[in-house]
Design a protein around this motif. Structure first.
Motif, PDB file in Angstrom:
ATOM      1  N   LEU A 115      23.525  58.770  12.612  1.00 63.95           N
ATOM      2  CA  LEU A 115      22.719  59.636  11.758  1.00 63.95           C
ATOM      3  C   LEU A 115      22.891  59.140  10.341  1.00 63.95           C
ATOM      4  O   LEU A 115      24.007  59.119   9.817  1.00 63.95           O
ATOM      5  CB  LEU A 115      23.203  61.089  11.838  1.00 63.95           C
ATOM      6  N   GLN A 175      21.643  59.038   6.096  1.00 62.48           N
ATOM      7  CA  GLN A 175      20.986  59.704   4.976  1.00 62.48           C
ATOM      8  C   GLN A 175      21.041  58.771   3.783  1.00 62.48           C
ATOM      9  O   GLN A 175      21.867  57.868   3.733  1.00 62.48           O
ATOM     10  CB  GLN A 175      21.704  61.018   4.643  1.00 62.48           C
ATOM     11  N   LEU A 187      21.237  58.403  -0.505  1.00 63.37           N
ATOM     12  CA  LEU A 187      21.539  59.012  -1.794  1.00 63.37           C
ATOM     13  C   LEU A 187      20.357  58.791  -2.725  1.00 63.37           C
ATOM     14  O   LEU A 187      19.532  57.911  -2.485  1.00 63.37           O
ATOM     15  CB  LEU A 187      22.799  58.362  -2.374  1.00 63.37           C
ATOM     16  N   PRO A 188      20.305  59.598  -3.808  1.00 61.63           N
ATOM     17  CA  PRO A 188      19.213  59.445  -4.780  1.00 61.63           C
ATOM     18  C   PRO A 188      19.013  57.993  -5.232  1.00 61.63           C
ATOM     19  O   PRO A 188      17.884  57.564  -5.466  1.00 61.63           O
ATOM     20  CB  PRO A 188      19.680  60.299  -5.960  1.00 61.63           C
ATOM     21  N   ASP A 189      20.084  57.236  -5.343  1.00 61.47           N
ATOM     22  CA  ASP A 189      19.954  55.856  -5.824  1.00 61.47           C
ATOM     23  C   ASP A 189      19.577  54.882  -4.720  1.00 61.47           C
ATOM     24  O   ASP A 189      19.516  53.675  -4.947  1.00 61.47           O
ATOM     25  CB  ASP A 189      21.254  55.412  -6.484  1.00 61.47           C
ATOM     26  N   THR A 247      21.329  54.333  -1.905  1.00 67.27           N
ATOM     27  CA  THR A 247      22.446  53.954  -1.053  1.00 67.27           C
ATOM     28  C   THR A 247      22.312  54.623   0.309  1.00 67.27           C
ATOM     29  O   THR A 247      21.993  55.798   0.399  1.00 67.27           O
ATOM     30  CB  THR A 247      23.788  54.384  -1.671  1.00 67.27           C
ATOM     31  N   ARG A 301      23.997  55.896   3.828  1.00 62.81           N
ATOM     32  CA  ARG A 301      25.306  56.308   4.307  1.00 62.81           C
ATOM     33  C   ARG A 301      25.147  56.839   5.712  1.00 62.81           C
ATOM     34  O   ARG A 301      24.255  57.657   5.969  1.00 62.81           O
ATOM     35  CB  ARG A 301      25.842  57.422   3.399  1.00 62.81           C
ATOM     36  N   ILE A 302      25.992  56.389   6.641  1.00 64.58           N
ATOM     37  CA  ILE A 302      25.983  56.960   7.987  1.00 64.58           C
ATOM     38  C   ILE A 302      26.940  58.135   7.991  1.00 64.58           C
ATOM     39  O   ILE A 302      28.120  57.976   7.671  1.00 64.58           O
ATOM     40  CB  ILE A 302      26.399  55.900   9.030  1.00 64.58           C
ATOM     41  N   VAL A 303      26.439  59.323   8.319  1.00 61.88           N
ATOM     42  CA  VAL A 303      27.283  60.516   8.226  1.00 61.88           C
ATOM     43  C   VAL A 303      27.812  60.972   9.573  1.00 61.88           C
ATOM     44  O   VAL A 303      28.653  61.858   9.634  1.00 61.88           O
ATOM     45  CB  VAL A 303      26.546  61.695   7.539  1.00 61.88           C
ATOM     46  N   GLU A 314      17.110  66.488   9.402  1.00 60.44           N
ATOM     47  CA  GLU A 314      17.882  66.235   8.190  1.00 60.44           C
ATOM     48  C   GLU A 314      18.207  64.753   8.009  1.00 60.44           C
ATOM     49  O   GLU A 314      18.483  64.309   6.907  1.00 60.44           O
ATOM     50  CB  GLU A 314      19.223  66.982   8.236  1.00 60.44           C
ATOM     51  N   HIS A 315      18.285  64.028   9.126  1.00 61.67           N
ATOM     52  CA  HIS A 315      18.708  62.634   9.059  1.00 61.67           C
ATOM     53  C   HIS A 315      17.704  61.738   9.733  1.00 61.67           C
ATOM     54  O   HIS A 315      16.808  62.207  10.421  1.00 61.67           O
ATOM     55  CB  HIS A 315      20.041  62.423   9.772  1.00 61.67           C
TER      56      HIS A 315
END
Lengths: 230, 230
Positions: free
Chosen positions: A72, A74, A76-78, A80, A82-84, A104-105
């Motif tokens: 899953l 997501q 970041l605003p920049d 990046t 990320r696997i959560v 969500e993902h």
DNA sequence: CGGGAGCTTGAGGAGGATCAAATCATGTGG
DNA sequence: CCACATGATTTGATCCTCCTCAAGCTCCCG
């Protein structure tokens, strides 16, 4: 950047009654009679790298992982990535669809996967009978998320990847399949190069032995020593 | 290392009917009539630093945060402490008690807190009516956990703490209360010294201004710029 | 055989860890 | 009211880890 949706033809109807993971699944508590009232559940085959759904997609179906591994992710605003969470056999994917109208993902297969496709209509219709199992599955999702923070985002890269190897397959599993370095980096919160070097390092330490492409034999004792300190 | 349990005298019975966070709470959907059938809910006051429960404690009660901030922490095999979630007004603490017989984390107040104490007997008795809200609260728990991984465990310490400041209070909140550097470090996955230096750094950058002990005024625009890339 | 994607390796520099010391805040007893 | 002890925070110096940028490598596929 873009991964194709699973083609429609990798779906199949299957009977829940004889499902090999029925004990793990959302429908564990249902009787055969309950199930016989429902339309057959579809079986989805998802090749490694394929996208199951994207963040923001309208969510009308949840999935149970029968086999394989999903990530899953997501952003970041920049930008990046990320696997959560990493989801394995028995885990439920997309549970938020029962509560909220979009996912969500972005969910993508890391290994070839097979999933049960459960339209939320069925979930809602059976919600009373499913209540305990639903709660258990939510609980699992939280545990899984906390595991990612606690084990995979704490300490040195060496320690993080040792813990990843330990959670990637049950202790009694003979071998253990990894995935692309880019994704390993995104799970551990490090760069691809650091991930690569950390894997090399574990090989040199004798903690893992590569027996094929991304296929490893683990020395659990050594891995645990490294995971805990060093 | 040890923090005292909240003394019994900081409990109080309160009426849910007029609760100021009823809209946020688990009981949002219940009617006054439903509530009148239940014993009064206790109000727990938890001073900053006090432990609500510990990982492994038998869990027979869940809580809703009325006011304040709590941390959920877990320990790695090597003893490293990691905060895996921060819980604010409206969040539910200890939901796992409805599914499992013990708590998964240690829950400790970071700021003075007030909580509603909800014995799981009540939850189970009302489970049918509570079902949608329970699911929403589970969902919130997952979101909260993923936020910790995504925003607070990714990128440089400077970026992480900027994001922490952004999530600690709603954008319209005038000021923003922080907590001990040791805990800031445990949320961000860095050492206390690095956390301290990062805060100093944000002050110098004009992103925050300290107006009292651990009390800050934020410049949201600057914080967002830093959070995204700096 | 050539090209591309994914992976590995290298060198240099930035950022974080560690250890140690100084500063500040608080509460206590004289 | 002050001196002092205590604990938290800040700051400093040094070392190590990880990031960055860049080049090579391997494997697979056309």
């Amino acid at each position: 950047m873009w991964t194709p949706r699973p083609p429609a033809n990798c779906r199949d109807s299957v009977a829940c009654e004889g499902c090999d993971i029925r004990g793990l699944a959302l429908f564990a508590d249902l009787t055969d009679a309950d199930l016989s009232l429902e339309p057959a559940i579809e079986d989805v085959r998802l090749p490694a790298g394929a996208t199951l759904y994207r963040a923001g997609d309208p969510g009308a179906v949840i999935y149970t992982v029968r086999e394989g591994l999903l990530k899953l992710e997501q952003y970041l605003p920049d930008g990046t990535r990320r696997i959560v969470s990493l989801l394995r056999r028995g885990h439920v994917v997309g549970l938020e669809a029962t509560v909220f109208d979009t996912y969500e993902h972005t969910a993508i297969a890391l290994h070839d996967a097979r999933l049960c496709r459960l339209p939320i209509g069925i979930i809602n219709r059976l919600s009373e009978k499913l209540h305990p199992q639903l709660m258990k599955k939510w609980h699992e999702s939280v545990l899984q998320a906390h595991e990612c923070t606690r084990d995979l985002a704490t300490g040195s890269a060496r320690r993080r990847i040792a813990r990843l190897f330990l959670t990637l397959a049950p202790p009694d599993a003979g071998s253990c399949r990894l995935f692309g370095r880019e994704d390993v980096g995104a799970v551990l919160g490090v760069t691809m190069e650091t991930a690569s070097r950390a894997v090399t390092d574990l090989k040199k330490s004798g903690a893992v032995r590569e027996t094929g492409p991304n296929l490893f034999e683990r020395d659990l004792a050594v891995l645990e020593r490294i995971a805990a300190e060093g």
